[in-house]
Motif scaffolding. Structure first.
Motif, PDB file in Angstrom:
ATOM      1  N   GLY A 241       0.832  -1.207  -0.042  1.00  0.00           N
ATOM      2  CA  GLY A 241       0.000   0.008   0.243  1.00  0.00           C
ATOM      3  C   GLY A 241       0.942   1.559  -0.037  1.00  0.00           C
ATOM      4  O   GLY A 241       2.013   1.238   0.513  1.00  0.00           O
ATOM      5  N   GLY A 242       0.355   2.282  -0.490  1.00  0.00           N
ATOM      6  CA  GLY A 242       1.149   3.688  -0.447  1.00  0.00           C
ATOM      7  C   GLY A 242       0.357   4.695   0.244  1.00  0.00           C
ATOM      8  O   GLY A 242       0.783   5.833   0.245  1.00  0.00           O
ATOM      9  N   GLY A 243      -0.891   4.361   0.805  1.00  0.00           N
ATOM     10  CA  GLY A 243      -1.431   5.651   1.650  1.00  0.00           C
ATOM     11  C   GLY A 243      -1.195   5.684   3.144  1.00  0.00           C
ATOM     12  O   GLY A 243      -0.326   5.160   3.282  1.00  0.00           O
ATOM     13  N   ASN A 244      -2.202   6.353   3.689  1.00  0.00           N
ATOM     14  CA  ASN A 244      -1.923   6.723   4.978  1.00  0.00           C
ATOM     15  C   ASN A 244      -1.865   5.460   5.861  1.00  0.00           C
ATOM     16  O   ASN A 244      -1.072   5.527   6.747  1.00  0.00           O
ATOM     17  N   SER A 245      -2.712   4.465   5.701  1.00  0.00           N
ATOM     18  CA  SER A 245      -2.657   3.183   6.461  1.00  0.00           C
ATOM     19  C   SER A 245      -1.654   2.533   6.287  1.00  0.00           C
ATOM     20  O   SER A 245      -0.968   1.641   7.160  1.00  0.00           O
ATOM     21  N   ALA A 246      -0.992   2.454   4.912  1.00  0.00           N
ATOM     22  CA  ALA A 246       0.158   1.571   4.716  1.00  0.00           C
ATOM     23  C   ALA A 246       1.574   2.125   5.400  1.00  0.00           C
ATOM     24  O   ALA A 246       2.350   1.519   6.171  1.00  0.00           O
ATOM     25  N   LEU A 247       1.750   3.718   5.519  1.00  0.00           N
ATOM     26  CA  LEU A 247       2.879   4.259   6.075  1.00  0.00           C
ATOM     27  C   LEU A 247       2.544   4.285   7.533  1.00  0.00           C
ATOM     28  O   LEU A 247       3.469   4.171   8.388  1.00  0.00           O
ATOM     29  N   GLU A 248       1.410   4.249   8.022  1.00  0.00           N
ATOM     30  CA  GLU A 248       1.291   3.979   9.512  1.00  0.00           C
ATOM     31  C   GLU A 248       1.561   2.740  10.105  1.00  0.00           C
ATOM     32  O   GLU A 248       1.904   2.554  11.128  1.00  0.00           O
ATOM     33  N   SER A 264       3.937  -0.547  -3.398  1.00  0.00           N
ATOM     34  CA  SER A 264       2.852   0.082  -3.976  1.00  0.00           C
ATOM     35  C   SER A 264       2.619   0.209  -5.428  1.00  0.00           C
ATOM     36  O   SER A 264       3.797   0.189  -6.197  1.00  0.00           O
ATOM     37  N   LEU A 265       1.249   0.208  -5.736  1.00  0.00           N
ATOM     38  CA  LEU A 265       1.199   0.237  -7.241  1.00  0.00           C
ATOM     39  C   LEU A 265       1.384   1.531  -7.781  1.00  0.00           C
ATOM     40  O   LEU A 265       1.746   1.785  -9.006  1.00  0.00           O
TER      41      LEU A 265
END
Length: 397
Positions: A241-248, A264-265
């Motif tokens: 993933g590359g959004g907030n949940s992934a970085l969290e 991340s795609l």
């Protein structure tokens, strides 16, 4: 058999609901279209005393509109009026509250409504909700660590102690939220009625739909870093993933994991502040941006992840002990978005008492816009919704 006449207007949604309702119940009727101020409309007003449609006459006696018919059905009196020669012991019960969903929010709500002596029905596809997607749970109050199946069983047994009616394994296909009585219809055609409704249908994780994913859930593959990150101490872990949940998730795992990969795609879409925090980590994160996850590797547990470059099509296998899929959540709110207020993510908007804006309809847990999607938060919101439903019934006139 009684003679039943239904006055309608083309394009009227409640007229269509009423006709469908009567057909589902096997009740024959004569339909008369009554455009406003027409001769038939004047007849309707004279016979029923109302100019609103739809209107129902039973043997020339006014019965009311759609919501009146639903209420009579819920109270078991509809067949007595429309089919007096038929037995009526199959008439549906009227519950004080119907709870949709049996995850932490729904089951917590059921415990509180039952303790308030509210006649309670819980309808759910399964018991446990998102808990069934994980293996061990840490830091739920009273447990430093507990097996997910064990916690689900504790929830279920607690609810069953209070004699709550459970309908498990069936999906709700439609719901009428307006009026004093709420109606839900299951996929097998059965209808249930409640004075109040609590929506606790939760949300579902977006999945990758790749080989090995389904088979390895709880065996090294997780959808919740907050829940499961501590289980991966000194491990090699990939976050997808590359959004907030992934970085969290990366930030959750960084202090304990031996090695971290981010796949991340797309280029990173997370908030700039989160991106800066990840870049500032002492432990570097190997990032594979514009890479697609091809499959999760492993038999009884995760052993690797295969990824493919979107630029040149080359593939690579990363040896990992764990995979966190963090590509977002989808609230299970599709049945309600046309009636209830929702935000841009489809989450139901509620106030501090879990009220939705429709009288007698409450919502709680991950299906709502309340932040912090945690088991303990959902359970607390379920208790709030139950108490709000109880006070609604006590104060209703």
């Amino acid at each position: 058999m009684s003679r039943i006449r239904v006055y309608t207007v083309p394009g009227c949604p409640f007229c269509e609901r009423l006709k469908k309702f009567l057909k589902e119940k096997g009740i024959d009727f004569e339909e008369r279209e009554a455009p406003p101020y027409s001769e038939v409309w004047e007849e309707m007003v004279q016979k029923t005393g109302s100019g609103a449609v739809p209107q129902v006459l039973v043997d020339d006696k006014p019965l009311g509109g759609y919501l009146d018919v639903v209420f009579l059905e819920a109270s078991g009196k509809l067949y007595q009026l429309m089919k007096p020669d038929e037995k009526t012991e199959g008439a549906e019960e009227l519950f004080d509250v119907i709870i949709l969903g049996a995850g932490p929010a729904g089951l917590s709500a059921a415990i509180y409504t039952a303790r308030k002596l509210m006649k309670t029905l819980v309808i759910s596809k399964n018991i446990g909700g998102q808990i069934t997607w994980t293996f061990d749970i840490e830091n739920y109050p009273g447990f430093s660590q507990v097996n997910a199946a064990e916690l689900i069983e504790k929830f279920r047994s607690h609810v069953e102690r209070y004699g709550v009616t459970l309908e498990v394994g069936k999906e709700v296909i439609s719901a009428d939220l307006t009026g004093r009585v709420k109606r839900v219809v299951l996929e097998d055609g059965r209808s249930f009625y409640g004075k109040t409704l609590i929506i606790a249908t939760g949300s579902r994780h977006k999945v990758l739909n790749v080989p090995g994913e389904k088979e390895l859930v709880g065996r090294g593959l997780s959808y919740c870093s907050t829940c499961d990150a501590p289980l991966f101490a000194d491990s090699r872990v990939a976050v997808v993933g590359g959004g907030n949940s992934a970085l969290e998730a990366v930030l959750d795992l960084a202090p304990i994991a031996e090695k971290l990969y981010l796949i991340s795609l797309t280029p990173l879409t997370a908030d700039p502040l989160l991106q800066e925090k990840v870049k500032a980590l002492k432990k570097p994160v190997d990032m594979y941006l514009k890479y697609k996850t091809v499959r999760i590797i492993g038999d009884s547990e995760v052993r690797g992840i295969e990824i493919m470059s979107l630029d040149d099509g080359s593939t690579k296998v990363l040896d990992v002990d764990g995979v966190f899929v963090e590509i977002g959540l989808m609230p299970n709110s599709a049945l309600f978005v046309d009636v209830l207020a929702t935000n841009e993510r489809g989450e139901i908007i509620i106030d501090e008492q879990c009220r939705t804006g429709v009288a007698g309809v409450f919502a709680c847990g991950d299906v709502t816009h309340v932040p912090f999607k945690q088991i303990v938060v959902a359970a607390g919101e379920g208790a709030k919704a139950a108490l709000a439903a109880y006070h609604y019934l006590m104060n209703r006139r």
